[in-house]
Design an enzyme around this catalytic site. Sequence first.
Site, PDB file in Angstrom:
ATOM      1  N   ASP A 434       0.867  -1.180   0.000  1.00  0.00           N
ATOM      2  CA  ASP A 434       0.000   0.000   0.000  1.00  0.00           C
ATOM      3  C   ASP A 434       0.908   1.236   0.000  1.00  0.00           C
ATOM      4  O   ASP A 434       1.894   1.304   0.744  1.00  0.00           O
ATOM      5  CB  ASP A 434      -0.885  -0.002   1.252  1.00  0.00           C
ATOM      6  CG  ASP A 434      -1.893   1.128   1.229  1.00  0.00           C
ATOM      7  OD1 ASP A 434      -2.974   0.930   0.635  1.00  0.00           O
ATOM      8  OD2 ASP A 434      -1.580   2.199   1.785  1.00  0.00           O
ATOM      9  N   ASN A 442      -3.435  13.190  -2.842  1.00  0.00           N
ATOM     10  CA  ASN A 442      -4.666  13.606  -3.527  1.00  0.00           C
ATOM     11  C   ASN A 442      -5.199  14.916  -2.944  1.00  0.00           C
ATOM     12  O   ASN A 442      -5.615  15.813  -3.696  1.00  0.00           O
ATOM     13  CB  ASN A 442      -5.731  12.522  -3.403  1.00  0.00           C
ATOM     14  CG  ASN A 442      -5.546  11.398  -4.427  1.00  0.00           C
ATOM     15  OD1 ASN A 442      -4.946  11.616  -5.474  1.00  0.00           O
ATOM     16  ND2 ASN A 442      -6.045  10.218  -4.103  1.00  0.00           N
ATOM     17  N   HIS A 447      -6.181  14.979  -7.706  1.00  0.00           N
ATOM     18  CA  HIS A 447      -6.282  13.593  -8.177  1.00  0.00           C
ATOM     19  C   HIS A 447      -5.396  13.313  -9.391  1.00  0.00           C
ATOM     20  O   HIS A 447      -4.956  12.171  -9.594  1.00  0.00           O
ATOM     21  CB  HIS A 447      -7.743  13.267  -8.516  1.00  0.00           C
ATOM     22  CG  HIS A 447      -8.611  13.157  -7.303  1.00  0.00           C
ATOM     23  ND1 HIS A 447      -8.610  12.046  -6.487  1.00  0.00           N
ATOM     24  CD2 HIS A 447      -9.498  14.032  -6.743  1.00  0.00           C
ATOM     25  CE1 HIS A 447      -9.463  12.213  -5.491  1.00  0.00           C
ATOM     26  NE2 HIS A 447     -10.019  13.431  -5.627  1.00  0.00           N
ATOM     27  N   ASP A 451      -3.026  10.153  -9.714  1.00  0.00           N
ATOM     28  CA  ASP A 451      -3.000   9.187 -10.829  1.00  0.00           C
ATOM     29  C   ASP A 451      -1.584   8.948 -11.320  1.00  0.00           C
ATOM     30  O   ASP A 451      -1.196   7.817 -11.644  1.00  0.00           O
ATOM     31  CB  ASP A 451      -3.876   9.681 -11.986  1.00  0.00           C
ATOM     32  CG  ASP A 451      -5.361   9.662 -11.636  1.00  0.00           C
ATOM     33  OD1 ASP A 451      -5.722   8.979 -10.651  1.00  0.00           O
ATOM     34  OD2 ASP A 451      -6.156  10.285 -12.367  1.00  0.00           O
ATOM     35  N   GLU A 477      -5.053   2.595  -3.607  1.00  0.00           N
ATOM     36  CA  GLU A 477      -3.612   2.688  -3.710  1.00  0.00           C
ATOM     37  C   GLU A 477      -2.958   1.389  -3.264  1.00  0.00           C
ATOM     38  O   GLU A 477      -1.789   1.339  -2.908  1.00  0.00           O
ATOM     39  CB  GLU A 477      -3.076   3.855  -2.862  1.00  0.00           C
ATOM     40  CG  GLU A 477      -3.185   3.685  -1.364  1.00  0.00           C
ATOM     41  CD  GLU A 477      -4.553   4.082  -0.811  1.00  0.00           C
ATOM     42  OE1 GLU A 477      -4.672   4.259   0.402  1.00  0.00           O
ATOM     43  OE2 GLU A 477      -5.521   4.223  -1.606  1.00  0.00           O
TER      44      GLU A 477
END
Length: 560
Positions: A434, A442, A447, A451, A477
């Site tokens: 993770d 974010n 965002h 990405d 994630e």
Amino acid sequence: MAIRESDALNRTKEFWLLRPKTVIHICFLLVFLFSTTLTWREAMVLKNTYEVNQQIGLNTITSGLERQLQRSLDELFFYRNMLVHAMQSPVENDNIRKQLRLFQQLRSLSVWHLTPNIKRTMQLSGISDDELKLFPLMERHDGEGMKNELTAAMEMSFILQLNDPNHNFHSRLWYISRSGFFLSSKPPSDDKETLESFGLFMKRSYFTGMSPELNPQRKTRWSRLYDGAFEEGKMVTASLPVDLNGHWYGVLAMDFSASRVSDFLQHVTPQSHLGSVQFYDREMNLIAASPGSPLIREQLDAGEVNKLIKAVKKSKQGALRFGTLFVSWVKTSNSEDVMVNVDTLKEGIQGETGRVTLVLVLMWLLFSLVLVLSHQALITLVTRMLKLQEQLSWRANYDGLTRMLNRSAFFERADELARGCQLKQQAFALIQLDLDRFKLVNDTHGHQAGDRVLSHAAAILQETIRVKDAAGRVGGEEFCIALPDTSKEEAIAIADRVREKLAKKQVPVSSTLLLHITASFGVASSEECGDYEFESLQSVADGRLYIAKESGRNRVCSEG
């Protein structure tokens, strides 16, 4: 055994389902081969029909010629029988006795003629006793034999003058005596022609070949084609010996002009007959041909002509194909001469069978064209469907952002790998990771930056794991890696390499901003858990992932 057969059947079904283009290719190929085979079979039937029709037509023409020749030969035998009978039972009258006395007076002349009846007979022409000695096969003996032969020849002249050269198939009938005289349906015009005729008789095979030594069976013989001496054109002669009581008296000969045979061929050949009809002697020298016919030696090369000659010698009738030429032949029963028909491809197509064959070929070409167009249309359609299917399958199994397996596809693949390791009794390991503080990325940078961070992490994973491994995005994630045939220590090493690469590389989220990201890892193995169930191992790895996060992040946890 049943399980293996079922697996093989399933693999076969899977193969054909995965290769629809191959199925289409095979189906269309089978249809094409089937249609071509049927067309070829029909074409062969038409070819055989054409060849049989050509052979039948040639047999008909040959039979017509043979009937004409046989009629003439029957006449030849009639004259021989008449001569033999007349020599056996000679007729005596004042006119005959007068001619016999006249012969005794004229026989010393270089050329002499006897005419029993000027209006009703043909003349006998002869040479002197001295001239006769120049020819080895000739002999003149005084006695009853000589007298009876002259008497018989004079009787024959009464009948011979009834011959009509305009209606007879033969052009001339001869009686050539070894006693030095001859009788002809076309008498010589003068003494010079008489002497020339005798000189030619002695050289021609139709006379010299009638000796008992050369013709012991005393059969009819046919000469080769030769040039007539008195501007008569090409000639062929049939000859028959005349014998009585073991003595060879002379030869009856019948001439056939090549021009008359050509006229007959033109008359007897049906207008519907294809090709050119040609008549050859047994040495394949042309005797006659239908008007305007190109000769075989002009159409075939030397090798092909030799092949045809050998085939003709072996069989009474047959056919050969030389390129676009179809050559059929039939031997005549009387003379063993050969009637030949030469048909070109163009002439064959113009016939009924040729037109049907042409229509058949055009239909096959049209069908093949439609088949090819249908094949291309279907292949294009299937290609588009497969492409669409591939796109849908990819979207169903892969994450659009990271281009890794999505959660459901990864779980299915990982479960498959785990079962495979269980069957082979191999170690199976799982890594759950993770990204650290991803929510902060974010919230702080948006965002779009998140990405880019996810794509960067996915790329690191893909270049670090092995080909046999499987990796997928299983959460926002969160990622997971399935490691077949991998011990716990090997899995820890792989996880540590991924962690180091992530920690070393910065992610450019804009032209002025670089982000430093890390990840926490949890490792689980079937060796320590004694279990190959993916969900159980994933649960263990997930628990250790949280231990790694709680203990400071950016680390690998394999215990707890």
